[in-house]
Design an enzyme around this catalytic site. Sequence first.
Site, PDB file in Angstrom:
ATOM      1  N   LEU A 184      31.226 -16.524 111.477  1.00 35.01           N
ATOM      2  CA  LEU A 184      30.506 -17.511 112.278  1.00 35.01           C
ATOM      3  C   LEU A 184      29.097 -17.612 111.716  1.00 35.01           C
ATOM      4  O   LEU A 184      28.493 -16.599 111.352  1.00 35.01           O
ATOM      5  CB  LEU A 184      30.440 -17.099 113.760  1.00 35.01           C
ATOM      6  CG  LEU A 184      31.736 -17.118 114.575  1.00 35.01           C
ATOM      7  CD1 LEU A 184      31.450 -16.658 116.004  1.00 35.01           C
ATOM      8  CD2 LEU A 184      32.382 -18.489 114.575  1.00 35.01           C
ATOM      9  N   ASP A 185      28.561 -18.824 111.668  1.00 35.45           N
ATOM     10  CA  ASP A 185      27.187 -19.009 111.210  1.00 35.45           C
ATOM     11  C   ASP A 185      26.219 -18.338 112.177  1.00 35.45           C
ATOM     12  O   ASP A 185      26.534 -18.103 113.350  1.00 35.45           O
ATOM     13  CB  ASP A 185      26.847 -20.497 111.112  1.00 35.45           C
ATOM     14  CG  ASP A 185      27.651 -21.209 110.025  1.00 35.45           C
ATOM     15  OD1 ASP A 185      28.132 -20.524 109.099  1.00 35.45           O
ATOM     16  OD2 ASP A 185      27.782 -22.441 110.116  1.00 35.45           O
ATOM     17  N   LYS A 186      25.021 -18.075 111.694  1.00 35.10           N
ATOM     18  CA  LYS A 186      23.990 -17.416 112.498  1.00 35.10           C
ATOM     19  C   LYS A 186      23.749 -18.153 113.808  1.00 35.10           C
ATOM     20  O   LYS A 186      23.628 -17.534 114.866  1.00 35.10           O
ATOM     21  CB  LYS A 186      22.684 -17.322 111.700  1.00 35.10           C
ATOM     22  CG  LYS A 186      21.544 -16.658 112.455  1.00 35.10           C
ATOM     23  CD  LYS A 186      20.284 -16.566 111.602  1.00 35.10           C
ATOM     24  CE  LYS A 186      19.138 -15.918 112.375  1.00 35.10           C
ATOM     25  NZ  LYS A 186      17.909 -15.809 111.552  1.00 35.10           N
TER      26      LYS A 186
ATOM     27  N   ARG B 123      29.774 -28.434 111.336  1.00 36.73           N
ATOM     28  CA  ARG B 123      28.418 -28.980 111.270  1.00 36.73           C
ATOM     29  C   ARG B 123      28.384 -30.214 110.370  1.00 36.73           C
ATOM     30  O   ARG B 123      27.743 -31.228 110.707  1.00 36.73           O
ATOM     31  CB  ARG B 123      27.464 -27.898 110.780  1.00 36.73           C
ATOM     32  CG  ARG B 123      27.383 -26.709 111.719  1.00 36.73           C
ATOM     33  CD  ARG B 123      26.780 -25.459 111.071  1.00 36.73           C
ATOM     34  NE  ARG B 123      25.365 -25.635 110.771  1.00 36.73           N
ATOM     35  CZ  ARG B 123      24.622 -24.685 110.214  1.00 36.73           C
ATOM     36  NH1 ARG B 123      25.159 -23.510 109.907  1.00 36.73           N
ATOM     37  NH2 ARG B 123      23.331 -24.910 109.976  1.00 36.73           N
TER      38      ARG B 123
END
Length: 230
Positions: free
Chosen positions: A54-56, A153
């Site tokens: 998962l992205d930050k 995104r």
Amino acid sequence: MDFKNSIPIVFQNRDFVVIDKPAGLNVHSEDSAGLVVLLKQQLAVEELYPVHRLDKMTSGLMLFALNKPTAQAFQRLFEAHEVQKFYLAISDQKPKKKQGLIKGDMLPARRGCWKLGKSMENPAITRFISTSIQPGERLFLLKPITGKTHQIRVALKSLSAPICGDGRYANAEAAKQEDRGYLHAFAVEFELYGAAYQFVCAPTQGRRFVTSECQAILTAWQTPWEQFKS
């Protein structure tokens, strides 16, 4: 923000653990201890294998294997597209379409970003529906079919509806005014060792997510896989 000893555990057995990742926390250590280090300390385990990323900025459900055979089993499930994941996102921009399929090759762009191309050699594929939370604010439920870096995104950016608080793909100045990036890993389902698992975890961080209007929609979406049956 201090994440130490505050990572919520959604489920744990002898083979894997499911956590609710806080927004703003790196999975791997950079300037400070990352999620893997903190979770190993919190669980007091010697082995911990993140089986996806998962992205930050992203919060929500994340799976960790507690032994190598289970990590390898999860790897096979992901490679066979047998782990179904569902995400939530909020945008304050009007999308080009409100539901359907977002499909195209992910192409390198400037400053480490990506963009969605029109070619279909190895496309990123995302199914989605959306609904209005209130005027000027829209909630998306997304089911990625593939698992590319920054896929969701970039997909929403391609619809002219970048995610609120996304410093890479939304307006940078506007993103700074948000209290977080509004992307959340909402649900996951899979079968492992002959048992079926389904986990749903609504977001608890972020002023846009916790409004009564948004929470009412999430209540209606508590079985997100049903939204994509047709």
